[in-house]
Enzyme design. Structure first.
Site, mmCIF file in Angstrom:
data_model
loop_
_atom_site.group_PDB
_atom_site.id
_atom_site.type_symbol
_atom_site.label_atom_id
_atom_site.label_comp_id
_atom_site.label_asym_id
_atom_site.label_seq_id
_atom_site.Cartn_x
_atom_site.Cartn_y
_atom_site.Cartn_z
ATOM 1 N N TYR A 53 34.739 31.157 27.696
ATOM 2 C CA TYR A 53 33.513 31.848 28.140
ATOM 3 C C TYR A 53 33.423 31.936 29.661
ATOM 4 O O TYR A 53 32.819 32.880 30.182
ATOM 5 C CB TYR A 53 32.262 31.215 27.507
ATOM 6 C CG TYR A 53 32.181 31.570 26.038
ATOM 7 C CD1 TYR A 53 31.764 32.847 25.648
ATOM 8 C CD2 TYR A 53 32.600 30.678 25.056
ATOM 9 C CE1 TYR A 53 31.749 33.210 24.316
ATOM 10 C CE2 TYR A 53 32.580 31.036 23.708
ATOM 11 C CZ TYR A 53 32.151 32.302 23.347
ATOM 12 O OH TYR A 53 32.146 32.677 22.025
ATOM 13 N N ARG A 56 35.205 35.073 30.295
ATOM 14 C CA ARG A 56 34.355 36.223 29.929
ATOM 15 C C ARG A 56 33.312 36.463 31.027
ATOM 16 O O ARG A 56 33.067 37.579 31.438
ATOM 17 C CB ARG A 56 33.600 35.972 28.613
ATOM 18 C CG ARG A 56 34.408 35.560 27.409
ATOM 19 C CD ARG A 56 34.971 36.750 26.679
ATOM 20 N NE ARG A 56 36.083 37.365 27.376
ATOM 21 C CZ ARG A 56 37.315 36.843 27.473
ATOM 22 N NH1 ARG A 56 37.612 35.686 26.920
ATOM 23 N NH2 ARG A 56 38.267 37.460 28.137
ATOM 24 N N GLN A 86 24.862 43.610 20.754
ATOM 25 C CA GLN A 86 25.627 42.434 20.334
ATOM 26 C C GLN A 86 26.392 41.862 21.529
ATOM 27 O O GLN A 86 27.020 40.827 21.423
ATOM 28 C CB GLN A 86 26.637 42.830 19.246
ATOM 29 C CG GLN A 86 25.986 43.320 17.980
ATOM 30 C CD GLN A 86 27.003 44.022 17.073
ATOM 31 O OE1 GLN A 86 27.652 43.402 16.250
ATOM 32 N NE2 GLN A 86 27.146 45.320 17.241
ATOM 33 N N ASN A 87 26.336 42.586 22.645
ATOM 34 C CA ASN A 87 27.149 42.185 23.798
ATOM 35 C C ASN A 87 26.504 41.038 24.566
ATOM 36 O O ASN A 87 25.286 40.978 24.709
ATOM 37 C CB ASN A 87 27.366 43.381 24.718
ATOM 38 C CG ASN A 87 28.119 44.492 24.014
ATOM 39 O OD1 ASN A 87 28.731 44.248 22.979
ATOM 40 N ND2 ASN A 87 28.072 45.688 24.566
ATOM 41 N N ASP A 89 27.285 40.618 27.707
ATOM 42 C CA ASP A 89 27.235 41.014 29.122
ATOM 43 C C ASP A 89 25.840 41.566 29.444
ATOM 44 O O ASP A 89 25.032 41.800 28.550
ATOM 45 C CB ASP A 89 28.329 42.059 29.433
ATOM 46 C CG ASP A 89 28.119 43.390 28.709
ATOM 47 O OD1 ASP A 89 27.049 44.004 28.887
ATOM 48 O OD2 ASP A 89 29.019 43.823 27.954
ATOM 49 N N HIS A 104 23.525 38.308 20.215
ATOM 50 C CA HIS A 104 24.535 37.235 20.222
ATOM 51 C C HIS A 104 24.544 36.434 21.524
ATOM 52 O O HIS A 104 25.526 35.779 21.829
ATOM 53 C CB HIS A 104 25.927 37.826 19.938
ATOM 54 C CG HIS A 104 26.047 38.384 18.545
ATOM 55 N ND1 HIS A 104 27.002 39.295 18.164
ATOM 56 C CD2 HIS A 104 25.299 38.140 17.430
ATOM 57 C CE1 HIS A 104 26.845 39.599 16.873
ATOM 58 N NE2 HIS A 104 25.818 38.920 16.412
ATOM 59 N N GLY A 169 29.729 51.991 19.676
ATOM 60 C CA GLY A 169 30.844 51.075 19.943
ATOM 61 C C GLY A 169 30.795 49.751 19.219
ATOM 62 O O GLY A 169 31.033 48.711 19.830
ATOM 63 N N THR A 170 30.513 49.794 17.929
ATOM 64 C CA THR A 170 30.594 48.550 17.153
ATOM 65 C C THR A 170 31.317 48.831 15.846
ATOM 66 O O THR A 170 31.089 49.870 15.210
ATOM 67 C CB THR A 170 29.207 47.928 16.890
ATOM 68 O OG1 THR A 170 29.368 46.843 15.964
ATOM 69 C CG2 THR A 170 28.189 48.914 16.334
ATOM 70 N N SER A 171 32.184 47.904 15.455
ATOM 71 C CA SER A 171 32.952 48.101 14.213
ATOM 72 C C SER A 171 32.108 47.755 12.991
ATOM 73 O O SER A 171 32.561 47.932 11.871
ATOM 74 C CB SER A 171 34.213 47.242 14.247
ATOM 75 O OG SER A 171 33.871 45.872 14.278
HETATM 76 N N1 APR Z 1 33.615 53.711 23.479
HETATM 77 C C1 APR Z 1 32.937 53.456 22.323
HETATM 78 N N2 APR Z 1 33.431 52.656 21.371
HETATM 79 C C2 APR Z 1 34.633 52.100 21.569
HETATM 80 C C3 APR Z 1 35.387 52.318 22.735
HETATM 81 C C4 APR Z 1 34.833 53.178 23.721
HETATM 82 N N3 APR Z 1 35.465 53.451 24.862
HETATM 83 N N4 APR Z 1 36.546 51.619 22.634
HETATM 84 C C5 APR Z 1 36.514 50.984 21.447
HETATM 85 N N5 APR Z 1 35.362 51.273 20.797
HETATM 86 C C6 APR Z 1 34.889 50.834 19.489
HETATM 87 C C7 APR Z 1 35.960 50.484 18.485
HETATM 88 O O1 APR Z 1 36.432 51.661 17.838
HETATM 89 C C8 APR Z 1 35.207 49.560 17.533
HETATM 90 O O2 APR Z 1 34.564 50.289 16.511
HETATM 91 O O3 APR Z 1 34.157 49.645 19.669
HETATM 92 C C9 APR Z 1 34.157 48.921 18.450
HETATM 93 C C10 APR Z 1 34.424 47.480 18.796
HETATM 94 O O4 APR Z 1 34.357 46.682 17.639
HETATM 95 P P1 APR Z 1 34.490 45.100 17.744
HETATM 96 O O5 APR Z 1 35.624 44.751 18.633
HETATM 97 O O6 APR Z 1 34.513 44.579 16.355
HETATM 98 O O7 APR Z 1 33.147 44.676 18.511
HETATM 99 P P2 APR Z 1 31.688 44.437 17.932
HETATM 100 O O8 APR Z 1 31.433 45.318 16.767
HETATM 101 O O9 APR Z 1 30.765 44.503 19.087
HETATM 102 O O10 APR Z 1 31.802 42.941 17.442
HETATM 103 C C11 APR Z 1 30.686 42.304 16.906
HETATM 104 O O11 APR Z 1 31.912 40.262 16.840
HETATM 105 O O12 APR Z 1 33.304 38.644 17.717
HETATM 106 C C12 APR Z 1 32.045 39.059 17.575
HETATM 107 O O13 APR Z 1 30.208 38.163 18.624
HETATM 108 C C13 APR Z 1 31.196 39.134 18.801
HETATM 109 O O14 APR Z 1 29.281 40.549 19.189
HETATM 110 C C14 APR Z 1 30.618 40.531 18.719
HETATM 111 C C15 APR Z 1 30.694 40.844 17.249
#
Ligand code: APR
Length: 230
Positions: A53, A56, A86-87, A89, A104, A169-171
Protein backbone atom coordinates in the site's frame (compact mmCIF):
# COMPACT_ATOMS: atom_id res chain seq x y z
CA UNK A 1 -32.33 18.47 -11.05
CA UNK A 2 -31.89 14.91 -12.28
CA UNK A 3 -29.65 12.72 -10.17
CA UNK A 4 -26.66 11.04 -11.76
CA UNK A 5 -24.78 8.38 -9.83
CA UNK A 6 -21.33 7.52 -11.11
CA UNK A 7 -19.96 4.12 -10.11
CA UNK A 8 -16.25 3.99 -10.88
CA UNK A 9 -13.55 1.33 -10.74
CA UNK A 10 -9.87 1.00 -11.47
CA UNK A 11 -10.32 1.69 -15.21
CA UNK A 12 -11.29 5.26 -14.31
CA UNK A 13 -7.73 5.92 -13.16
CA UNK A 14 -5.91 3.69 -15.67
CA UNK A 15 -5.09 6.59 -17.96
CA UNK A 16 -3.72 8.51 -14.96
CA UNK A 17 -1.09 5.76 -14.82
CA UNK A 18 -2.60 3.68 -12.00
CA UNK A 19 -2.80 -0.02 -12.83
CA UNK A 20 -6.09 -1.89 -12.77
CA UNK A 21 -6.39 -5.22 -10.95
CA UNK A 22 -7.71 -7.78 -13.41
CA UNK A 23 -6.46 -6.67 -16.83
CA UNK A 24 -3.58 -8.63 -18.37
CA UNK A 25 -1.04 -6.21 -16.85
CA UNK A 26 -3.13 -5.80 -13.68
CA UNK A 27 -1.89 -5.78 -10.11
CA UNK A 28 -3.33 -9.21 -9.36
CA UNK A 29 -1.07 -10.68 -12.07
CA UNK A 30 1.98 -9.52 -10.13
CA UNK A 31 0.77 -9.88 -6.54
CA UNK A 32 -1.07 -12.64 -4.73
CA UNK A 33 -4.29 -11.22 -3.26
CA UNK A 34 -3.90 -13.53 -0.26
CA UNK A 35 -0.45 -12.11 0.52
CA UNK A 36 -1.30 -8.41 0.39
CA UNK A 37 -5.04 -7.77 0.59
CA UNK A 38 -6.62 -9.92 3.31
CA UNK A 39 -6.85 -9.74 7.12
CA UNK A 40 -4.82 -12.99 7.20
CA UNK A 41 -2.01 -11.33 5.25
CA UNK A 42 -2.05 -8.46 7.74
CA UNK A 43 -1.75 -10.96 10.61
CA UNK A 44 1.05 -13.01 9.08
CA UNK A 45 3.10 -10.40 7.17
CA UNK A 46 2.09 -6.81 7.99
CA UNK A 47 5.34 -5.45 6.57
CA UNK A 48 4.57 -6.84 3.12
CA UNK A 49 1.03 -5.47 3.27
CA UNK A 50 2.30 -2.02 4.29
CA UNK A 51 4.85 -2.06 1.48
CA UNK A 52 2.19 -2.92 -1.08
CA UNK A 53 0.00 0.00 0.00
CA UNK A 54 2.97 2.36 0.42
CA UNK A 55 3.71 1.74 -3.23
CA UNK A 56 0.09 2.34 -4.19
CA UNK A 57 0.05 5.59 -2.18
CA UNK A 58 3.27 6.91 -3.76
CA UNK A 59 1.83 6.28 -7.21
CA UNK A 60 -1.46 7.94 -6.31
CA UNK A 61 0.35 11.04 -5.07
CA UNK A 62 2.30 11.27 -8.35
CA UNK A 63 -0.76 10.67 -10.53
CA UNK A 64 -3.01 13.43 -11.86
CA UNK A 65 -6.74 13.33 -12.58
CA UNK A 66 -7.36 12.55 -16.26
CA UNK A 67 -9.86 14.03 -18.75
CA UNK A 68 -12.54 11.63 -17.56
CA UNK A 69 -12.28 12.77 -13.92
CA UNK A 70 -12.35 16.37 -15.11
CA UNK A 71 -15.36 15.82 -17.40
CA UNK A 72 -17.42 14.41 -14.53
CA UNK A 73 -16.90 17.61 -12.59
CA UNK A 74 -18.66 19.51 -15.42
CA UNK A 75 -21.84 17.53 -14.79
CA UNK A 76 -22.22 19.20 -11.40
CA UNK A 77 -23.43 22.43 -12.96
CA UNK A 78 -26.36 20.64 -14.60
CA UNK A 79 -27.20 17.62 -12.45
CA UNK A 80 -27.10 16.46 -8.86
CA UNK A 81 -24.01 14.26 -9.07
CA UNK A 82 -22.84 11.59 -6.66
CA UNK A 83 -19.75 9.51 -7.23
CA UNK A 84 -19.37 6.11 -5.63
CA UNK A 85 -15.91 4.77 -6.29
CA UNK A 86 -14.20 1.48 -5.61
CA UNK A 87 -10.90 3.30 -6.05
CA UNK A 88 -8.64 4.07 -3.12
CA UNK A 89 -7.09 7.04 -4.95
CA UNK A 90 -8.31 10.62 -4.52
CA UNK A 91 -8.36 11.61 -8.19
CA UNK A 92 -12.10 12.36 -8.25
CA UNK A 93 -11.63 14.77 -5.34
CA UNK A 94 -8.58 16.35 -6.96
CA UNK A 95 -10.61 16.93 -10.14
CA UNK A 96 -13.01 18.93 -7.95
CA UNK A 97 -15.92 16.51 -7.53
CA UNK A 98 -17.81 17.33 -4.36
CA UNK A 99 -19.70 14.17 -3.48
CA UNK A 100 -17.37 11.15 -3.49
CA UNK A 101 -17.99 8.00 -1.47
CA UNK A 102 -15.13 5.50 -1.23
CA UNK A 103 -16.50 1.98 -1.00
CA UNK A 104 -13.11 0.33 -0.53
CA UNK A 105 -11.36 3.01 1.49
CA UNK A 106 -8.76 5.66 0.82
CA UNK A 107 -5.05 4.87 0.64
CA UNK A 108 -4.15 8.37 1.82
CA UNK A 109 -5.61 7.53 5.23
CA UNK A 110 -4.45 5.15 7.96
CA UNK A 111 -6.66 3.72 10.60
CA UNK A 112 -6.34 2.20 14.01
CA UNK A 113 -6.41 -1.59 14.09
CA UNK A 114 -8.52 -1.54 17.28
CA UNK A 115 -10.99 1.27 16.54
CA UNK A 116 -12.04 1.72 12.92
CA UNK A 117 -13.34 5.23 13.61
CA UNK A 118 -9.81 6.48 14.28
CA UNK A 119 -8.45 7.75 10.96
CA UNK A 120 -5.26 9.66 10.26
CA UNK A 121 -3.82 11.26 7.13
CA UNK A 122 -0.63 9.49 6.03
CA UNK A 123 2.37 11.65 5.25
CA UNK A 124 4.91 9.57 3.30
CA UNK A 125 4.90 5.86 4.09
CA UNK A 126 3.09 3.91 6.77
CA UNK A 127 5.50 1.73 8.73
CA UNK A 128 5.61 -0.91 11.42
CA UNK A 129 5.61 1.00 14.71
CA UNK A 130 3.29 3.79 13.53
CA UNK A 131 0.54 3.77 16.13
CA UNK A 132 -2.87 5.26 16.75
CA UNK A 133 -3.57 7.28 19.89
CA UNK A 134 -4.59 4.04 21.64
CA UNK A 135 -1.21 2.49 20.95
CA UNK A 136 -2.21 0.02 18.23
CA UNK A 137 -0.44 -0.42 14.91
CA UNK A 138 -1.92 1.71 12.12
CA UNK A 139 -3.17 -0.12 9.02
CA UNK A 140 -4.12 1.22 5.59
CA UNK A 141 -7.72 2.50 5.49
CA UNK A 142 -8.78 0.06 2.80
CA UNK A 143 -11.28 -2.77 2.63
CA UNK A 144 -9.58 -6.14 2.20
CA UNK A 145 -11.03 -9.33 0.75
CA UNK A 146 -13.03 -11.02 3.46
CA UNK A 147 -13.91 -7.75 5.20
CA UNK A 148 -17.27 -6.00 5.25
CA UNK A 149 -17.92 -2.79 3.33
CA UNK A 150 -19.05 -0.40 6.09
CA UNK A 151 -20.35 2.32 3.77
CA UNK A 152 -22.31 -0.06 1.53
CA UNK A 153 -25.70 0.97 3.04
CA UNK A 154 -24.86 4.64 2.32
CA UNK A 155 -24.01 3.70 -1.26
CA UNK A 156 -27.31 1.82 -1.62
CA UNK A 157 -29.20 4.90 -0.38
CA UNK A 158 -27.54 7.03 -3.02
CA UNK A 159 -28.14 4.47 -5.78
CA UNK A 160 -31.82 4.08 -4.88
CA UNK A 161 -32.39 7.70 -5.90
CA UNK A 162 -30.55 7.61 -9.23
CA UNK A 163 -32.17 8.75 -12.47
CA UNK A 164 -29.05 7.90 -14.45
CA UNK A 165 -26.26 5.48 -13.48
CA UNK A 166 -22.91 5.90 -15.17
CA UNK A 167 -20.61 2.92 -14.55
CA UNK A 168 -17.00 3.49 -15.54
CA UNK A 169 -14.01 1.12 -15.70
CA UNK A 170 -14.99 -1.73 -13.43
CA UNK A 171 -15.03 -5.43 -14.25
CA UNK A 172 -17.95 -5.90 -11.81
CA UNK A 173 -16.24 -8.91 -10.29
CA UNK A 174 -16.06 -7.92 -6.64
CA UNK A 175 -19.12 -8.15 -4.39
CA UNK A 176 -21.00 -6.54 -2.81
CA UNK A 177 -19.73 -3.55 -4.86
CA UNK A 178 -20.72 -5.12 -8.17
CA UNK A 179 -24.33 -5.54 -7.02
CA UNK A 180 -24.70 -1.83 -6.28
CA UNK A 181 -26.04 -0.88 -9.72
CA UNK A 182 -28.98 -3.28 -9.22
CA UNK A 183 -30.27 -1.02 -6.41
CA UNK A 184 -31.09 1.78 -8.87
CA UNK A 185 -34.82 2.26 -9.56
CA UNK A 186 -36.08 0.04 -12.43
CA UNK A 187 -36.69 3.06 -14.67
CA UNK A 188 -33.14 4.41 -14.23
CA UNK A 189 -31.05 4.75 -17.37
CA UNK A 190 -27.71 2.89 -17.22
CA UNK A 191 -24.61 3.74 -19.23
CA UNK A 192 -21.36 1.77 -19.00
CA UNK A 193 -18.02 3.10 -20.23
CA UNK A 194 -15.34 0.42 -20.50
CA UNK A 195 -13.10 -0.69 -23.38
CA UNK A 196 -13.84 -4.33 -22.56
CA UNK A 197 -17.12 -6.13 -22.91
CA UNK A 198 -18.61 -6.02 -19.43
CA UNK A 199 -20.96 -8.75 -18.30
CA UNK A 200 -24.40 -7.27 -17.74
CA UNK A 201 -25.24 -7.39 -14.04
CA UNK A 202 -28.88 -8.16 -14.88
CA UNK A 203 -30.00 -4.69 -15.98
CA UNK A 204 -32.30 -4.13 -18.96
CA UNK A 205 -32.01 -0.44 -19.64
CA UNK A 206 -28.25 -0.50 -20.23
CA UNK A 207 -26.14 1.07 -22.95
CA UNK A 208 -22.44 0.34 -23.28
CA UNK A 209 -19.82 2.64 -24.69
CA UNK A 210 -16.84 0.45 -25.41
CA UNK A 211 -14.12 3.05 -25.10
CA UNK A 212 -11.43 4.06 -22.62
CA UNK A 213 -12.59 6.48 -19.96
CA UNK A 214 -10.85 9.56 -21.36
CA UNK A 215 -12.73 9.11 -24.64
CA UNK A 216 -16.02 7.66 -23.49
CA UNK A 217 -16.70 9.81 -20.43
CA UNK A 218 -16.38 13.22 -22.17
CA UNK A 219 -18.70 11.89 -24.92
CA UNK A 220 -21.33 10.85 -22.38
CA UNK A 221 -20.95 14.08 -20.40
CA UNK A 222 -21.50 16.20 -23.54
CA UNK A 223 -24.49 14.10 -24.49
CA UNK A 224 -26.06 14.39 -21.04
CA UNK A 225 -25.56 18.14 -20.91
CA UNK A 226 -27.00 18.51 -24.43
CA UNK A 227 -30.02 16.42 -23.42
CA UNK A 228 -31.12 18.90 -20.77
CA UNK A 229 -30.57 21.92 -23.01
CA UNK A 230 -32.88 20.50 -25.70
N1 APR B 1 -10.86 3.24 -19.27
C1 APR B 1 -11.96 2.62 -18.74
N2 APR B 1 -11.91 1.35 -18.30
C2 APR B 1 -10.76 0.69 -18.40
C3 APR B 1 -9.59 1.26 -18.93
C4 APR B 1 -9.67 2.60 -19.39
N3 APR B 1 -8.63 3.24 -19.91
N4 APR B 1 -8.60 0.34 -18.88
C5 APR B 1 -9.12 -0.77 -18.33
N5 APR B 1 -10.43 -0.57 -18.04
C6 APR B 1 -11.41 -1.48 -17.46
C7 APR B 1 -11.17 -2.95 -17.69
O1 APR B 1 -11.68 -3.34 -18.97
C8 APR B 1 -11.94 -3.59 -16.54
O2 APR B 1 -13.29 -3.81 -16.89
O3 APR B 1 -11.37 -1.32 -16.06
C9 APR B 1 -11.86 -2.51 -15.45
C10 APR B 1 -10.93 -2.84 -14.32
O4 APR B 1 -11.40 -3.96 -13.61
P1 APR B 1 -10.67 -4.45 -12.29
O5 APR B 1 -9.20 -4.47 -12.52
O6 APR B 1 -11.32 -5.71 -11.88
O7 APR B 1 -10.96 -3.26 -11.25
P2 APR B 1 -12.24 -3.01 -10.35
O8 APR B 1 -13.47 -3.51 -11.02
O9 APR B 1 -12.18 -1.59 -9.93
O10 APR B 1 -11.92 -3.93 -9.11
C11 APR B 1 -12.79 -3.95 -8.02
O11 APR B 1 -11.23 -5.31 -6.83
O12 APR B 1 -9.13 -5.88 -6.07
C12 APR B 1 -10.24 -5.19 -5.83
O13 APR B 1 -10.53 -3.67 -4.13
C13 APR B 1 -10.09 -3.75 -5.45
O14 APR B 1 -11.69 -1.97 -5.75
C14 APR B 1 -11.06 -3.06 -6.40
C15 APR B 1 -12.03 -4.15 -6.74
Amino acid sequence: MKKIVVFSGAGMSAESGLRTFRDSDGLWEEYDIHEVATPEAWQSNPKMVLEFYNMRRRQVIEAQPNEAHVALKELESHFELHIITQNIDDLHERAGSKSVLHLHGDVRLARSSVDEALLYPVEGDLNIGNQCEMGSQLRPHVVWFGEGVPVFPDAVNIMENADIVLTIGTSLNVYPAASLVTYAPPQAEHIVVDPAEIRNPGIENLRTIQKPATEGVPLVVNELIASIKN
